[in-house]
Design an enzyme around this catalytic site. Structure first.
Site, PDB file in Angstrom:
ATOM      1  N   TYR A  54      31.480  42.018  55.799  1.00 49.35           N
ATOM      2  CA  TYR A  54      31.154  41.725  54.400  1.00 49.35           C
ATOM      3  C   TYR A  54      30.201  42.774  53.810  1.00 49.35           C
ATOM      4  O   TYR A  54      30.238  43.013  52.598  1.00 49.35           O
ATOM      5  CB  TYR A  54      30.617  40.286  54.253  1.00 49.35           C
ATOM      6  CG  TYR A  54      31.748  39.302  54.466  1.00 49.35           C
ATOM      7  CD1 TYR A  54      32.729  39.130  53.495  1.00 49.35           C
ATOM      8  CD2 TYR A  54      31.878  38.610  55.666  1.00 49.35           C
ATOM      9  CE1 TYR A  54      33.800  38.283  53.705  1.00 49.35           C
ATOM     10  CE2 TYR A  54      32.946  37.745  55.881  1.00 49.35           C
ATOM     11  CZ  TYR A  54      33.909  37.585  54.898  1.00 49.35           C
ATOM     12  OH  TYR A  54      34.983  36.764  55.110  1.00 49.35           O
ATOM     13  N   ARG A  57      32.499  45.290  52.482  1.00 49.65           N
ATOM     14  CA  ARG A  57      33.121  44.829  51.235  1.00 49.65           C
ATOM     15  C   ARG A  57      32.133  44.961  50.067  1.00 49.65           C
ATOM     16  O   ARG A  57      32.476  45.357  48.980  1.00 49.65           O
ATOM     17  CB  ARG A  57      33.548  43.358  51.329  1.00 49.65           C
ATOM     18  CG  ARG A  57      34.337  42.940  52.547  1.00 49.65           C
ATOM     19  CD  ARG A  57      35.817  43.108  52.330  1.00 49.65           C
ATOM     20  NE  ARG A  57      36.249  44.497  52.463  1.00 49.65           N
ATOM     21  CZ  ARG A  57      36.314  45.171  53.635  1.00 49.65           C
ATOM     22  NH1 ARG A  57      35.967  44.622  54.776  1.00 49.65           N
ATOM     23  NH2 ARG A  57      36.718  46.429  53.658  1.00 49.65           N
ATOM     24  N   ASN A  88      39.208  35.581  44.342  1.00 48.35           N
ATOM     25  CA  ASN A  88      38.523  36.825  44.713  1.00 48.35           C
ATOM     26  C   ASN A  88      37.027  36.616  44.845  1.00 48.35           C
ATOM     27  O   ASN A  88      36.428  35.856  44.088  1.00 48.35           O
ATOM     28  CB  ASN A  88      38.816  37.901  43.666  1.00 48.35           C
ATOM     29  CG  ASN A  88      40.300  38.224  43.594  1.00 48.35           C
ATOM     30  OD1 ASN A  88      41.037  37.884  44.511  1.00 48.35           O
ATOM     31  ND2 ASN A  88      40.728  38.854  42.523  1.00 48.35           N
ATOM     32  N   VAL A  89      36.446  37.340  45.790  1.00 50.90           N
ATOM     33  CA  VAL A  89      35.002  37.224  46.002  1.00 50.90           C
ATOM     34  C   VAL A  89      34.259  38.376  45.328  1.00 50.90           C
ATOM     35  O   VAL A  89      33.033  38.460  45.413  1.00 50.90           O
ATOM     36  CB  VAL A  89      34.668  37.139  47.520  1.00 50.90           C
ATOM     37  CG1 VAL A  89      35.277  35.873  48.115  1.00 50.90           C
ATOM     38  CG2 VAL A  89      35.142  38.374  48.285  1.00 50.90           C
ATOM     39  N   ASP A  90      34.997  39.265  44.658  1.00 50.56           N
ATOM     40  CA  ASP A  90      34.329  40.338  43.903  1.00 50.56           C
ATOM     41  C   ASP A  90      33.835  39.784  42.564  1.00 50.56           C
ATOM     42  O   ASP A  90      34.124  38.646  42.206  1.00 50.56           O
ATOM     43  CB  ASP A  90      35.283  41.539  43.712  1.00 50.56           C
ATOM     44  CG  ASP A  90      36.517  41.197  42.871  1.00 50.56           C
ATOM     45  OD1 ASP A  90      36.345  40.664  41.754  1.00 50.56           O
ATOM     46  OD2 ASP A  90      37.650  41.464  43.324  1.00 50.56           O
ATOM     47  N   HIS A 105      36.635  30.932  46.566  1.00 49.56           N
ATOM     48  CA  HIS A 105      36.365  31.357  47.947  1.00 49.56           C
ATOM     49  C   HIS A 105      34.998  32.020  48.111  1.00 49.56           C
ATOM     50  O   HIS A 105      34.785  32.735  49.086  1.00 49.56           O
ATOM     51  CB  HIS A 105      37.481  32.303  48.431  1.00 49.56           C
ATOM     52  CG  HIS A 105      38.812  31.608  48.575  1.00 49.56           C
ATOM     53  ND1 HIS A 105      40.014  32.269  48.612  1.00 49.56           N
ATOM     54  CD2 HIS A 105      39.108  30.283  48.690  1.00 49.56           C
ATOM     55  CE1 HIS A 105      41.004  31.383  48.751  1.00 49.56           C
ATOM     56  NE2 HIS A 105      40.480  30.180  48.781  1.00 49.56           N
ATOM     57  N   GLY A 170      48.581  38.133  40.746  1.00 50.11           N
ATOM     58  CA  GLY A 170      48.232  38.893  41.952  1.00 50.11           C
ATOM     59  C   GLY A 170      47.833  38.058  43.146  1.00 50.11           C
ATOM     60  O   GLY A 170      46.848  38.362  43.809  1.00 50.11           O
ATOM     61  N   THR A 171      48.623  37.037  43.427  1.00 52.14           N
ATOM     62  CA  THR A 171      48.331  36.250  44.632  1.00 52.14           C
ATOM     63  C   THR A 171      49.627  35.919  45.354  1.00 52.14           C
ATOM     64  O   THR A 171      50.643  35.610  44.716  1.00 52.14           O
ATOM     65  CB  THR A 171      47.548  34.960  44.307  1.00 52.14           C
ATOM     66  OG1 THR A 171      47.467  34.156  45.494  1.00 52.14           O
ATOM     67  CG2 THR A 171      48.176  34.138  43.196  1.00 52.14           C
ATOM     68  N   SER A 172      49.580  35.971  46.680  1.00 54.75           N
ATOM     69  CA  SER A 172      50.767  35.664  47.487  1.00 54.75           C
ATOM     70  C   SER A 172      50.997  34.161  47.576  1.00 54.75           C
ATOM     71  O   SER A 172      52.008  33.725  48.122  1.00 54.75           O
ATOM     72  CB  SER A 172      50.604  36.254  48.890  1.00 54.75           C
ATOM     73  OG  SER A 172      49.493  35.655  49.535  1.00 54.75           O
TER      74      SER A 172
HETATM   75  P1  OAD Z   1      47.143  38.434  49.291  1.00 57.39           P
HETATM   76  O1  OAD Z   1      46.755  39.722  49.941  1.00 57.39           O
HETATM   77  O2  OAD Z   1      47.678  37.364  50.169  1.00 57.39           O
HETATM   78  O3  OAD Z   1      48.236  38.698  48.177  1.00 57.39           O
HETATM   79  C1  OAD Z   1      48.050  39.728  47.252  1.00 57.39           C
HETATM   80  C2  OAD Z   1      49.136  39.636  46.193  1.00 57.39           C
HETATM   81  O4  OAD Z   1      48.886  40.641  45.231  1.00 57.39           O
HETATM   82  C3  OAD Z   1      50.552  39.861  46.731  1.00 57.39           C
HETATM   83  O5  OAD Z   1      51.405  38.838  46.230  1.00 57.39           O
HETATM   84  C4  OAD Z   1      50.926  41.235  46.174  1.00 57.39           C
HETATM   85  O6  OAD Z   1      52.313  41.328  45.882  1.00 57.39           O
HETATM   86  C5  OAD Z   1      50.100  41.292  44.909  1.00 57.39           C
HETATM   87  N1  OAD Z   1      49.730  42.636  44.441  1.00 57.39           N
HETATM   88  C6  OAD Z   1      49.383  43.723  45.139  1.00 57.39           C
HETATM   89  N2  OAD Z   1      49.020  44.734  44.334  1.00 57.39           N
HETATM   90  C7  OAD Z   1      49.129  44.248  43.068  1.00 57.39           C
HETATM   91  C8  OAD Z   1      48.887  44.804  41.775  1.00 57.39           C
HETATM   92  N3  OAD Z   1      48.435  46.053  41.614  1.00 57.39           N
HETATM   93  N4  OAD Z   1      49.094  44.005  40.702  1.00 57.39           N
HETATM   94  C9  OAD Z   1      49.569  42.735  40.850  1.00 57.39           C
HETATM   95  N5  OAD Z   1      49.822  42.182  42.040  1.00 57.39           N
HETATM   96  C10 OAD Z   1      49.601  42.926  43.130  1.00 57.39           C
HETATM   97  O7  OAD Z   1      45.872  37.944  48.468  1.00 57.39           O
HETATM   98  P2  OAD Z   1      45.516  36.484  47.913  1.00 57.39           P
HETATM   99  O8  OAD Z   1      46.757  35.754  47.541  1.00 57.39           O
HETATM  100  O9  OAD Z   1      44.465  36.658  46.897  1.00 57.39           O
HETATM  101  O10 OAD Z   1      40.566  34.303  51.348  1.00 57.39           O
HETATM  102  O11 OAD Z   1      44.894  35.827  49.209  1.00 57.39           O
HETATM  103  C11 OAD Z   1      44.316  34.548  49.140  1.00 57.39           C
HETATM  104  C12 OAD Z   1      43.162  34.458  50.085  1.00 57.39           C
HETATM  105  O12 OAD Z   1      43.560  34.905  51.378  1.00 57.39           O
HETATM  106  C13 OAD Z   1      41.986  35.361  49.744  1.00 57.39           C
HETATM  107  O13 OAD Z   1      41.145  34.790  48.778  1.00 57.39           O
HETATM  108  C14 OAD Z   1      41.285  35.524  51.060  1.00 57.39           C
HETATM  109  C15 OAD Z   1      42.480  35.707  51.950  1.00 57.39           C
HETATM  110  O14 OAD Z   1      42.340  35.340  53.262  1.00 57.39           O
HETATM  111  C16 OAD Z   1      39.442  34.358  52.085  1.00 57.39           C
HETATM  112  O15 OAD Z   1      39.048  35.359  52.628  1.00 57.39           O
HETATM  113  C17 OAD Z   1      38.730  33.049  52.173  1.00 57.39           C
END
Ligand code: OAD
Length: 232
Positions: A54, A57, A88-90, A105, A170-172
């Site tokens: 961290y 980060r 996001n934690v930023d 988170h 931007g989340t999976s």
């Molecule tokens: P992920 O890394 O799982 O997913 C990132 C998403 O962003 C994917 O769906 C990519 O396709 C998309 N992506 C990448 N670049 C992009 C861009 N320039 N514009 C738009 N989309 C883009 O991240 P999260 O879904 O945020 O938790 O992950 C959720 C949690 O998992 C996080 O908060 C973290 C992690 O473990 C903790 O650490 C507690």
């Protein structure tokens, strides 16, 4: 009264600022063992490793800036009531000027002692083993690790239930309970999902628009659509 847009953002939101996502190629979880650096077990086993993860980060966060997407969302507050629920934690939403940001988170720039999860301290520099609160309790990152409760979840659910439109960026959608928030939006509220590589959305009754673009580009498309989607 302004209509209500609830934004659920994830790591892709900050990718264009230069912060790695977690699950993309070369993402953080490809290069770090998630259980070693982001779980209570990892903290018990090797707290120095967790602190260093961290600290890296936090150092990186000092070197990056909000991107176009963060700035567009902040500007949208002049037209809509925007509630951002971020995984996001930023602090890039806040630095872009967004005024209502709920961190599901945790936050990189905050720490708390291992004995008291409610008292938070600002932390912009490295945190070391041996750094304590006034009572001598070790400080730890204010991050929700895997297996820990998500204290902001209830508030996030209430916000999502009041959405006139849900904007997911931007989340999976692989991490729960964050991903489950989609199911709390009123069924008639339009859902817009901006992601470079969008996940499949299952059993979502909402009228849905998927924009397979970067956060910045996708938000420009969204600005063209939003008045129409909101019915005015
Ligand atoms: P992920 O890394 O799982 O997913 C990132 C998403 O962003 C994917 O769906 C990519 O396709 C998309 N992506 C990448 N670049 C992009 C861009 N320039 N514009 C738009 N989309 C883009 O991240 P999260 O879904 O945020 O938790 O992950 C959720 C949690 O998992 C996080 O908060 C973290 C992690 O473990 C903790 O650490 C507690």
């Amino acid at each position: 009264m302004k209509k209500n847009i609830v934004v659920l953002s994830g790591a892709g939101m900050s990718a264009e600022s230069g912060i790695s996502t977690f699950r993309d190629k070369n993402g953080l979880w490809e290069n770090h063992d998630i259980m070693e650096v982001a779980s209570p077990e990892g903290w018990r086993k090797n707290p120095q490793l967790v602190l260093e993860f961290y600290n890296q980060r936090r150092r990186q966060l000092r070197q990056v800036d909000p991107n176009e997407g963060h700035l567009l969302l902040a500007k949208l507050e002049s037209q809509y009531h925007i509630e951002i629920v971020t995984q996001n934690v930023d602090n890039l939403h806040e630095r872009a000027g967004s005024t209502r940001v709920l961190h599901l988170h945790g936050e990189l720039t905050k720490v708390r002692s291992v004995a008291d999860e409610h008292t938070l301290y600002e932390q912009f520099d490295d945190l070391q083993w041996g750094d304590t609160d006034a009572h001598g309790n070790q400080l730890r990152p204010h991050i929700v690790w895997f297996g820990e409760e998500v204290p902001a979840l209830e508030e996030a659910i209430v916000l999502t239930q009041q959405a006139d439109l849900l904007l997911v960026i931007g989340t999976s959608l692989q991490v729960y309970p964050a991903a489950s928030l989609l199911h709390y939006a009123p069924a008639t509220a339009p859902l817009v999902y901006i992601d470079l590589n969008p996940a499949s959305l299952y059993s979502i009754p909402n009228p849905t628009t998927v924009i397979a673009k970067t956060a910045g580009e996708g938000l420009y498309d969204f600005l063209e659509l939003v008045h129409h989607l909101m019915g005015k």
